[in-house]
Motif scaffolding. Structure first.
Motif, mmCIF file in Angstrom:
data_model
loop_
_atom_site.group_PDB
_atom_site.id
_atom_site.type_symbol
_atom_site.label_atom_id
_atom_site.label_comp_id
_atom_site.label_asym_id
_atom_site.label_seq_id
_atom_site.Cartn_x
_atom_site.Cartn_y
_atom_site.Cartn_z
ATOM 1 N N UNK A 59 19.393 1.262 4.360
ATOM 2 C CA UNK A 59 18.735 2.547 4.598
ATOM 3 C C UNK A 59 17.456 2.409 5.409
ATOM 4 N N UNK A 60 16.992 1.168 5.608
ATOM 5 C CA UNK A 60 15.768 0.902 6.368
ATOM 6 C C UNK A 60 14.576 1.675 5.802
ATOM 7 N N UNK A 61 14.441 1.669 4.480
ATOM 8 C CA UNK A 61 13.327 2.396 3.883
ATOM 9 C C UNK A 61 12.846 1.673 2.625
ATOM 10 N N UNK A 62 11.574 1.853 2.264
ATOM 11 C CA UNK A 62 11.052 1.227 1.044
ATOM 12 C C UNK A 62 11.493 1.981 -0.199
ATOM 13 N N UNK A 63 11.796 1.239 -1.262
ATOM 14 C CA UNK A 63 12.154 1.840 -2.551
ATOM 15 C C UNK A 63 10.992 1.812 -3.529
ATOM 16 N N UNK A 76 10.785 -1.965 -11.959
ATOM 17 C CA UNK A 76 10.777 -0.804 -11.064
ATOM 18 C C UNK A 76 10.047 0.392 -11.656
ATOM 19 N N UNK A 77 10.003 0.477 -12.993
ATOM 20 C CA UNK A 77 9.340 1.636 -13.617
ATOM 21 C C UNK A 77 7.818 1.532 -13.590
ATOM 22 N N UNK A 78 7.294 0.339 -13.427
ATOM 23 C CA UNK A 78 5.838 0.163 -13.403
ATOM 24 C C UNK A 78 5.272 0.676 -12.086
ATOM 25 N N UNK A 79 4.147 1.370 -12.181
ATOM 26 C CA UNK A 79 3.503 1.943 -11.005
ATOM 27 C C UNK A 79 2.308 1.106 -10.568
ATOM 28 N N UNK A 80 1.556 0.617 -11.526
ATOM 29 C CA UNK A 80 0.307 -0.083 -11.233
ATOM 30 C C UNK A 80 0.413 -1.534 -11.687
ATOM 31 N N UNK A 81 0.197 -2.472 -10.759
ATOM 32 C CA UNK A 81 0.248 -3.888 -11.122
ATOM 33 C C UNK A 81 -0.858 -4.271 -12.091
ATOM 34 N N UNK A 82 -1.951 -3.522 -12.038
ATOM 35 C CA UNK A 82 -3.077 -3.851 -12.910
ATOM 36 C C UNK A 82 -2.716 -3.673 -14.380
ATOM 37 N N UNK A 83 -1.699 -2.818 -14.657
ATOM 38 C CA UNK A 83 -1.283 -2.574 -16.035
ATOM 39 C C UNK A 83 -0.044 -3.374 -16.407
ATOM 40 N N UNK A 84 0.460 -4.178 -15.473
ATOM 41 C CA UNK A 84 1.642 -4.991 -15.746
ATOM 42 C C UNK A 84 1.265 -6.218 -16.567
#
Length: 719
Positions: free
Chosen positions: A50-54, A92-100
């Protein structure tokens, strides 16, 4: 025979990778998805088809990613290391790496390896290796030193041998190279010295490897431009003993010996490898495919924008940095044969025909009276050749058009292009159109006075182009301030990078009204709400609430005195458009409908001058008030921007420029109006919450209506 197909740009925005390119491209747990890690703060998951970011994840400002992100194929999670010692795990459900999930390790990590069938491995800069699970169980465990002082890891690879994981890494010290092979089943570490030949004068610039039944084939591209092969035994007779391995030359002069940067190689299969670099000292860099079995060049593709000397290969795709963008070049290869290596392999043959070798001894033929037969045969061959020459295949129309672009006048090109577009479309029509655009843009750069505006307009209106197919189109249009083409591209291209969208916005804000007046712009539906409002109508309109908000209503005690000083100015702001209709058309029909990622767009919005940001905010606020004038909360016309789109852009502009805009005197009244608007919305929400319970009771009564008689009187008291 090997074939490099037409490449395409994968990244939607230039990678923030600096001069050395991205840190890495790694396979995800899905075949078509890849993790791209730049050398800054960001990891992006792309779907190549699809040439797009997921998805996209970034570490905090001040932190830096120090090794490529990988996928844990056993759990589907992603792993990355920032600041050398801090390990992060997310999904994939995580939005912020700081909270990972976070684990701080006791030693610096060089690379994390992950492949199908085994757990990820962590290779530390001092040569020690740990499994991920054992490391997470005790993150602060002591890490031993395997390599000697001043020895630096240069390259590493992880693969499975007979279902057992094997890690190989190459180190360098004072110009000498060493190979370490770590087998985890037997926990044996073997060390080898690589003898380079030429008395050690060569510097190895790139490595690649493949594994066989008995040996690991280590290929290296040296500074003399040659490719060498070293065979490392998988099961050495004396694994603990220090051994030396001699390299053998595989290919000669595949790249220029003077090339110090931008060179790389990767093994494609047992008979082919890809090489990145300039073949001659004065030539441009190119990607080439070589047949190692027959030592022949199969195909090559020039890279005029240069490259970083990084090359990744997965499945049938080659990944590389071309200019500032990560490019994907599909690759196909047939079974290696001598005919294919020489480029003479026939792909098809008529059924029922067989090639039969025929050898003739001309001296014997003449003695046997075959001279007349030879003469007749020669005549037939000559007649057949004459017929073949007279019936030459017709040159395709697309080839003729591309030739016309290179030399003819702009007017003649426009006429020929119109004829070509009138013909029946072929399956490769979009590719041909892309080639035509690239040809026109190439001549534009070579001849600054040449700019075929009408031709480019016709090509964009074919609706088959995209940004990745011709990234230079919008770049040239921005240089020429061609707002008509920019508007069309913004409306039609689905993959425009946020940096380009913001550049278009800057042009739309800065271009003069006199210039816009003479430009043909799509004014679709703009006039539906741009009609001038009479004074009487203005006074009447301000008497109504707009979605519970009245611009004249004063809910802010601190703002009351300032707003009462110029009541007429506030009324004008709320009912008249602050910009000309043509500029409004560029915003409404192009910018507001553009796709964007908030994370990528915000940094570019900060570069917009404060006066321009204020002007755009005033127009967005005007659109909001127009939406509020009717119950449907929509603008009139076809395909209008939604209320959510308007509000999202207002929030983005305020997030990016609030500290600057708040200092501008002409923006004070606008900010006060926005403040009152937000306060009124909070008040409305509060009132709605108060009656929520009553609505629930009404809903319950409505559900029980089947229990009522045919006639009843009910009294409801709402408190």
């Amino acid at each position: 025979m090997a074939d490099l197909e037409e490449g395409f740009t994968l990244t939607a925005v230039p990678l923030g990778s600096g001069p050395d390119g991205p840190l890495g491209v790694e396979q995800s747990d899905k075949t078509d998805q890849f993790l791209v890690t730049d050398s800054g703060r960001t990891v992006i998951l792309y779907k190549v088809s699809d040439q797009k970011p997921l998805g996209s994840w970034s570490v905090k400002q001040g932190q830096i990613i120090t090794c490529p992100a990988v996928c844990n194929f056993q759990t589907g999670e992603y792993i990355v290391v920032h600041d050398n010692k801090v390990l992060r795990i997310w999904n994939n459900e995580d939005v912020n790496l700081d909270k990972a999930f976070k684990a701080t390790l006791s030693a610096e990590v060089y690379r994390i390896h992950s492949i199908q069938g085994t757990e990820p491995l962590v290779l530390f800069k001092e040569g020690a290796v740990r499994g991920l699970e054992a490391l997470l169980a005790e993150p602060q465990q002591k890490i031993e030193t395997v390599i000697s002082d001043e020895e630096v890891i240069k390259w590493t690879k992880f693969f499975m041998v007979f279902r057992h994981p094997v890690l190989i890494f190459i180190t360098e010290k004072h110009g000498n190279y060493f190979a370490y092979v770590q087998k985890f089943k037997s926990r044996v570490l073997s060390k080898y010295t690589l003898l380079l030949g030429q008395e050690g004068k060569c510097v190895i610039q790139s490595f690649s490897s493949s594994v066989g039944r008995k040996f690991i084939s280590l290929m290296s591209l040296s500074s003399d431009g040659c490719v060498y092969e070293t065979l490392i035994p998988i099961h050495p007779s004396e694994p603990e003993k220090y051994q030396r391995l001699v390299q053998s030359q595989l290919l000669k002069s595949v790249v220029s010996g003077s090339a110090q940067n931008g060179v790389a190689l990767t093994i494609l299969d047992q008979d082919h490898l890809a090489v990145l670099g300039a073949p001659l000292p004065a030539s441009k860099e190119c990607l080439s495919v070589w047949n190692t079995k027959f030592q022949t060049l199969q195909t090559s593709k020039e890279l005029p924008q240069g490259t970083s000397g990084q090359l990744w290969y997965y499945g049938e795709n080659l990944f590389m940095l071309h200019g500032k963008f990560l490019t994907v070049i599909p690759y196909k290869c047939e079974v290696s044969s001598l005919a294919g290596a020489l480029g003479k392999l026939k792909h098809s043959q008529d059924p029922g025909t067989h090639a039969t070798p025929h050898f003739v001894n001309w001296e014997t033929s003449q003695e046997c009276g075959l001279g007349s037969q030879k003469s007749e045969q020669s005549k037939r061959i000559l007649r057949r050749r004459k017929v073949e020459v007279s019936v030459q295949p017709e040159v395709p129309a697309s080839t003729q058009l591309l030739a016309t672009i290179q030399k003819d006048s702009e007017k003649h090109i426009e006429v020929e292009l119109r004829k070509f577009l009138a013909t029946k479309r072929t399956p490769d029509f979009h590719t041909i159109i892309g080639d035509v655009v690239i040809g026109l843009l190439g001549r534009c750069k070579a001849e600054p006075s040449f700019y075929p505006h009408n031709c480019l307009m016709q090509l964009v209106q074919t609706h088959v182009l995209s940004y990745s197919l011709c990234p230079g189109l919008m770049e040239v249009a921005l240089e020429k301030t061609d707002v008509q083409i920019l508007q069309l591209c913004l409306q039609q291209f689905p993959d425009i990078p946020e940096s380009v969208t913001c550049a278009c916005l800057k042009v739309f804000l800065s271009i003069g009204d006199d210039t816009l007046q003479d430009t043909d712009i799509n004014m679709e539906s703009v006039s539906d709400y741009m009609d001038p409002v009479q004074d009487g109508e203005m006074e009447e309109q301000t008497a109504f609430l707009q979605n519970g908000f009245n611009p004249e209503e004063d809910n802010c005690d601190n703002c009351a005195q300032k707003l009462k000083e110029k009541p007429q100015a506030t009324a004008d702001e709320s009912t008249s458009c602050p910009i000309t209709p043509k500029r409004a058309a560029l915003f409404r029909n192009a910018i507001l409908h553009s796709a964007y990622s908030e994370m990528f767009l915000l940094p570019h919005l900060k570069d917009i001058p404060a006066q321009h940001s204020t002007l755009f905010l005033q127009y967005l606020y005007f659109l909001y008030l127009k939406c509020s004038e009717n119950a449907t909360m929509t603008l009139p016309g076809t395909h209008p921007p939604t209320l959510n789109q308007i509000m999202d852009w207002i929030c983005l502009l305020l997030d990016a420029n609030f500290t600057v805009v708040v200092m501008i005197p002409e923006a004070k009244r606008l900010l006060l109006s926005l403040y009152k608007f937000v306060k009124s919305q909070i008040s409305i929400c509060s009132e709605l919450n108060k009656i929520e319970v009553s609505f629930r009771e009404l809903q319950k009564l409505n559900q029980e209506k089947n229990n009522r008689e045919l006639y009843s009187i009910e009294v409801l008291e709402l408190f």
